[in-house]
Design a protein around this motif. Structure first.
Motif, short mmCIF file in Angstrom:
data_model
loop_
_atom_site.label_atom_id
_atom_site.label_comp_id
_atom_site.label_asym_id
_atom_site.label_seq_id
_atom_site.Cartn_x
_atom_site.Cartn_y
_atom_site.Cartn_z
N LEU A 38 41.22 22.87 36.74
CA LEU A 38 39.86 22.41 36.46
C LEU A 38 38.87 23.29 37.20
CD1 LEU A 38 41.74 19.82 35.99
CD2 LEU A 38 39.64 18.54 36.25
N ARG A 39 37.71 23.44 36.62
CA ARG A 39 36.65 24.23 37.26
C ARG A 39 35.62 23.25 37.83
NH1 ARG A 39 31.92 27.73 35.21
NH2 ARG A 39 32.06 26.36 33.42
N ILE A 40 35.39 23.31 39.13
CA ILE A 40 34.44 22.42 39.79
C ILE A 40 33.02 22.90 39.50
CG2 ILE A 40 33.70 21.40 41.99
CD1 ILE A 40 36.61 20.68 41.16
N LEU A 41 32.20 22.03 38.93
CA LEU A 41 30.81 22.36 38.63
C LEU A 41 29.87 21.86 39.72
CD1 LEU A 41 30.70 21.42 34.84
CD2 LEU A 41 31.04 23.69 35.85
N HIS A 42 30.08 20.63 40.17
CA HIS A 42 29.22 20.01 41.18
C HIS A 42 30.04 19.13 42.10
CE1 HIS A 42 25.61 21.05 38.87
NE2 HIS A 42 26.23 20.61 37.80
N ARG A 43 29.57 19.06 43.34
CA ARG A 43 30.12 18.09 44.29
C ARG A 43 28.94 17.29 44.82
NH1 ARG A 43 34.31 20.70 48.37
NH2 ARG A 43 34.23 18.56 49.11
N ASN A 44 29.12 15.98 44.91
CA ASN A 44 28.09 15.06 45.40
C ASN A 44 26.80 15.17 44.59
OD1 ASN A 44 29.60 16.10 48.25
ND2 ASN A 44 29.69 13.95 47.72
N TRP A 45 26.93 15.14 43.27
CA TRP A 45 25.78 15.19 42.38
C TRP A 45 25.09 13.84 42.40
CZ3 TRP A 45 23.98 12.76 38.02
CH2 TRP A 45 22.96 13.42 37.32
N ARG A 46 23.77 13.85 42.58
CA ARG A 46 23.02 12.60 42.72
C ARG A 46 22.02 12.41 41.58
NH1 ARG A 46 24.35 10.32 47.02
NH2 ARG A 46 22.72 8.89 47.59
N ALA A 47 21.88 11.14 41.21
CA ALA A 47 20.83 10.69 40.29
C ALA A 47 20.23 9.46 40.94
CB ALA A 47 21.42 10.35 38.93
N ARG A 92 25.96 4.70 35.37
CA ARG A 92 24.56 5.14 35.38
C ARG A 92 24.47 6.63 35.70
NH1 ARG A 92 23.49 0.33 38.26
NH2 ARG A 92 23.47 1.53 40.19
N ALA A 93 25.23 7.06 36.69
CA ALA A 93 25.20 8.47 37.10
C ALA A 93 25.74 9.36 35.98
CB ALA A 93 26.00 8.67 38.38
N CYS A 94 26.82 8.94 35.32
CA CYS A 94 27.37 9.73 34.21
C CYS A 94 26.35 9.85 33.08
CB CYS A 94 28.65 9.08 33.68
SG CYS A 94 30.05 9.19 34.81
N ARG A 95 25.69 8.75 32.76
CA ARG A 95 24.66 8.78 31.71
C ARG A 95 23.54 9.75 32.09
NH1 ARG A 95 25.25 2.69 30.63
NH2 ARG A 95 26.13 2.70 28.55
N ALA A 96 23.09 9.70 33.35
CA ALA A 96 22.02 10.58 33.81
C ALA A 96 22.44 12.04 33.69
CB ALA A 96 21.63 10.24 35.25
N PHE A 97 23.66 12.34 34.09
CA PHE A 97 24.14 13.72 34.00
C PHE A 97 24.22 14.18 32.55
CE2 PHE A 97 27.43 16.92 33.53
CZ PHE A 97 27.01 17.87 34.44
N LEU A 98 24.78 13.35 31.69
CA LEU A 98 24.95 13.73 30.29
C LEU A 98 23.61 13.90 29.58
CD1 LEU A 98 28.02 11.52 29.39
CD2 LEU A 98 27.96 14.02 29.56
N ARG A 99 22.60 13.12 29.97
CA ARG A 99 21.26 13.26 29.36
C ARG A 99 20.68 14.64 29.64
NH1 ARG A 99 20.36 7.74 30.79
NH2 ARG A 99 19.49 8.40 32.77
N GLN A 100 21.07 15.26 30.76
CA GLN A 100 20.54 16.57 31.13
C GLN A 100 21.23 17.73 30.40
OE1 GLN A 100 20.90 17.00 35.35
NE2 GLN A 100 19.33 15.48 35.80
N GLN A 101 22.36 17.46 29.78
CA GLN A 101 23.14 18.53 29.17
C GLN A 101 22.66 18.82 27.75
OE1 GLN A 101 25.34 20.08 31.31
NE2 GLN A 101 24.27 18.61 32.61
N ARG A 102 22.41 20.08 27.48
CA ARG A 102 22.01 20.54 26.15
C ARG A 102 22.91 21.69 25.75
NH1 ARG A 102 20.01 16.30 26.13
NH2 ARG A 102 17.82 15.82 26.23
N PRO A 103 23.68 21.61 24.72
CA PRO A 103 23.92 20.40 23.93
C PRO A 103 24.81 19.43 24.70
CG PRO A 103 25.36 22.15 23.18
CD PRO A 103 24.47 22.74 24.24
N ARG A 104 24.75 18.20 24.29
CA ARG A 104 25.56 17.18 24.96
C ARG A 104 27.04 17.45 24.70
NH1 ARG A 104 25.37 10.64 24.49
NH2 ARG A 104 27.10 10.34 25.91
N PRO A 105 27.88 17.37 25.74
CA PRO A 105 29.30 17.65 25.55
C PRO A 105 29.95 16.63 24.61
CG PRO A 105 28.89 16.85 27.78
CD PRO A 105 27.56 17.02 27.13
N ALA A 106 30.86 17.13 23.78
CA ALA A 106 31.55 16.25 22.84
C ALA A 106 32.63 15.42 23.53
CB ALA A 106 32.18 17.09 21.73
#
Length: 139
Positions: A38-47, A92-106
């Protein structure tokens, strides 16, 4: 490792032992995930007040990872220690992260990594993949 951690922490620093155990657990979890490819994108990502311990990519799949660091003597496993309240925060945090992604991951999933720290630097790691967190109607 845990023994060294205990040597560095004095009794007045006891509340910090939990934080240090958590940091060590997250480090070991990230190492395990990398080893699995796996490729680590973020650690301790906050919303706001919500946090995702690790966000990674497994191929084209986003993986949200909750790390649970436990003493070897803990009565409740890390997997079972994720309460309904914690799941709501993670959602809630997952939703916040996914809202920021363009395009949204499938594709995305939720994993739990339990790191058990015992005496004599004994370390046990369990990776629970694709744990049920997202409701069928998740958006």
């Amino acid at each position: 490792m845990l023994q060294r951690l205990r040597q560095l922490i004095t009794p007045k620093d006891a509340p910090n032992e939990r934080a240090a155990r958590g940091q060590l657990g997250e480090k070991k979890a990230a190492q395990l995930l990398k080893k699995k490819g796996l490729r680590i994108l973020h650690r301790n990502w906050r919303a706001g007040k919500d946090e995702l311990d690790i966000i990674a990519l497994d191929g084209a799949t986003f993986v949200f990872v909750e790390v649970r660091s436990r003493n070897a003597s803990a009565k409740v496993s890390g997997y079972h220690s994720v309460t309904a309240k914690k799941k709501a925060c993670l959602l809630r945090a997952c939703r916040a992260f996914l809202r920021q992604q363009r395009p949204r991951p499938a594709h995305f999933r939720f994993d739990i990594v339990e790191v058990r720290l015992g005496n004599d630097d004994e370390l046990t790691i369990h990776h629970y993949e694709n744990v049920s967190l997202f409701p069928d109607s998740f958006i």
